[in-house]
Design an enzyme around this catalytic site. Structure first.
Site, PDB file in Angstrom:
ATOM      1  N   GLY A 169       0.823  -1.200   0.000  1.00  0.00           N
ATOM      2  CA  GLY A 169       0.000   0.000   0.000  1.00  0.00           C
ATOM      3  C   GLY A 169       0.862   1.258   0.000  1.00  0.00           C
ATOM      4  O   GLY A 169       2.067   1.214   0.289  1.00  0.00           O
ATOM      5  N   CYS A 170       0.253   2.388  -0.309  1.00  0.00           N
ATOM      6  CA  CYS A 170       1.000   3.645  -0.393  1.00  0.00           C
ATOM      7  C   CYS A 170       1.503   4.095   0.970  1.00  0.00           C
ATOM      8  O   CYS A 170       2.670   4.496   1.112  1.00  0.00           O
ATOM      9  CB  CYS A 170       0.145   4.732  -1.050  1.00  0.00           C
TER      10      CYS A 170
END
Length: 358
Positions: free
Chosen positions: A160-161
């Site tokens: 994920g970011c």
């Protein structure tokens, strides 16, 4: 360099979402990959120019419903940019048919299917899953820490970011035992594109503009994802506090990570050296000089992560800062880094590293 004649065929599934669009934009300029299949559920049957007139594709392909056999007949690799739960319905069949997969969703980020079901409980109620073996097999695609395993994998889960921006500066200090393993705090801020392309009230211009707001203050899904990798590198369980904030900008992510130094005598220069040593062979990570702090605008539309560190001698705290573009290094660009390695190519091939400024 591998000969351009040895093209690698890539299917992009979920092509018209932000992750799919960014993947296609990056592949457009790639010297070795060819987009051979566009997949989507809601957009199936529509010509690409009708959906996305601003990003023309050769031959103006029609988006098709994702069909594993059709994908396998036309592609060597598949990038899945789908809502959580959906990828798991395609991946087993794709792997069985010999297609290597990079999944941009969270379906294979956890080594335990039970943990995924706990964290993504609403999705677990919608999708039946019995693929624990694939959860255990999937490689977590934080390239700078898993390069060899990514290169050998047939299934990679792109991080994920928020985990990407948080883990890159934090992991070198956990690995060397330079900070306490308790009391770690992550304060992160992201643009509205992190919420995806589907309409959501809190992402409307009238709601998000001229405002900064925390969300998911306790129990945000990315907390357990960060803790999983942090615990693996530290060699013991890590619990930390993670708070995201929504910023009035389209793209970009800034994470500030706080931890207590075990040796309060360490200087910012010492800590900068730790980061420089950890990422000396990582073309997509740049460590800034002491006193220079990252800005999201400096990484906009690039696959760079900019890291900086400061040490507070008064409090004994280490302050780690990281900026990424949430849609590139935080999503599609990192996915393409993984795809490069899986195809035997240099990890940064075809990836933008310099921003357009301002």
């Amino acid at each position: 360099m591998v000969s351009p004649t040895a093209a690698r065929r890539v299917a992009v599934i979920g092509a018209s979402g932000y992750g799919g669009l960014q993947t296609l934009r990056l592949l457009h300029d790639h010297p070795e990959f060819v987009v051979s299949y566009l997949g989507g559920e809601r957009s199936a049957g529509r010509a690409w120019s009708e959906l996305v007139p601003f990003l023309p594709l050769k031959g103006n392909p029609v988006v098709r419903a994702p069909d594993p056999e059709a994908i396998a007949a036309e592609a060597d690799f598949a990038v899945l940019s789908l809502p959580s739960g959906l990828a798991s319905q395609l991946v087993p069949a794709l792997l069985e048919l010999g297609v290597k997969v990079v999944d941009l969703s969270a379906d294979y980020r956890y080594r335990s299917l039970a943990q995924w079901k706990e964290v993504y409980s609403s999705e677990a109620e919608q999708f039946e899953r019995h693929d624990q073996a694939l959860c255990a097999e999937a490689v977590y695609g934080l390239v700078e820490w898993e390069e060899a395993r990514v290169a050998a994998a047939r299934l990679v889960a792109a991080p994920g970011c928020f985990p990407t921006a948080s883990l890159l500066p934090l992991l070198p200090f956990l690995k060397q035992g330079l900070i306490d393993r308790s009391g770690i705090i992550i304060d992160a801020k992201t643009g509205t594109s992190g919420g995806g392309r589907a309409a959501k009230e809190n992402l409307l211009l009238a709601e998000a503009a001229e405002a900064v707001a925390p969300y998911g203050v306790v129990g945000h899904r990315h907390t357990s994802e960060i803790e999983q990798t942090a615990s693996q590198v530290a060699g013991q369980p890590i619990q930390l506090q993670f708070t995201p904030h929504l910023m009035p900008m389209v793209r970009g992510l800034l994470a500030t990570v706080y931890g207590r130094l075990r040796d309060p005598g360490l200087t910012a220069e010492d800590c900068t050296t730790v980061l420089q040593a950890a990422y000396r062979h990582s073309p997509c990570v740049e460590v800034l000089p002491v006193g220079t702090y990252p800005s999201t605008k400096w990484t906009r539309q690039t696959n760079r992560a900019l890291l900086s560190v400061q040490a507070d001698r008064r409090t004994g705290q280490l302050i780690l800062m990281s900026a990424v573009d949430n849609l590139v290094k935080g999503q599609a660009g990192q996915g393409l880094q993984c795809l490069n390695l899986m195809a035997g190519l240099p990890s940064a091939m075809g990836l933008p590293l310099l921003p357009f400024y301002p």
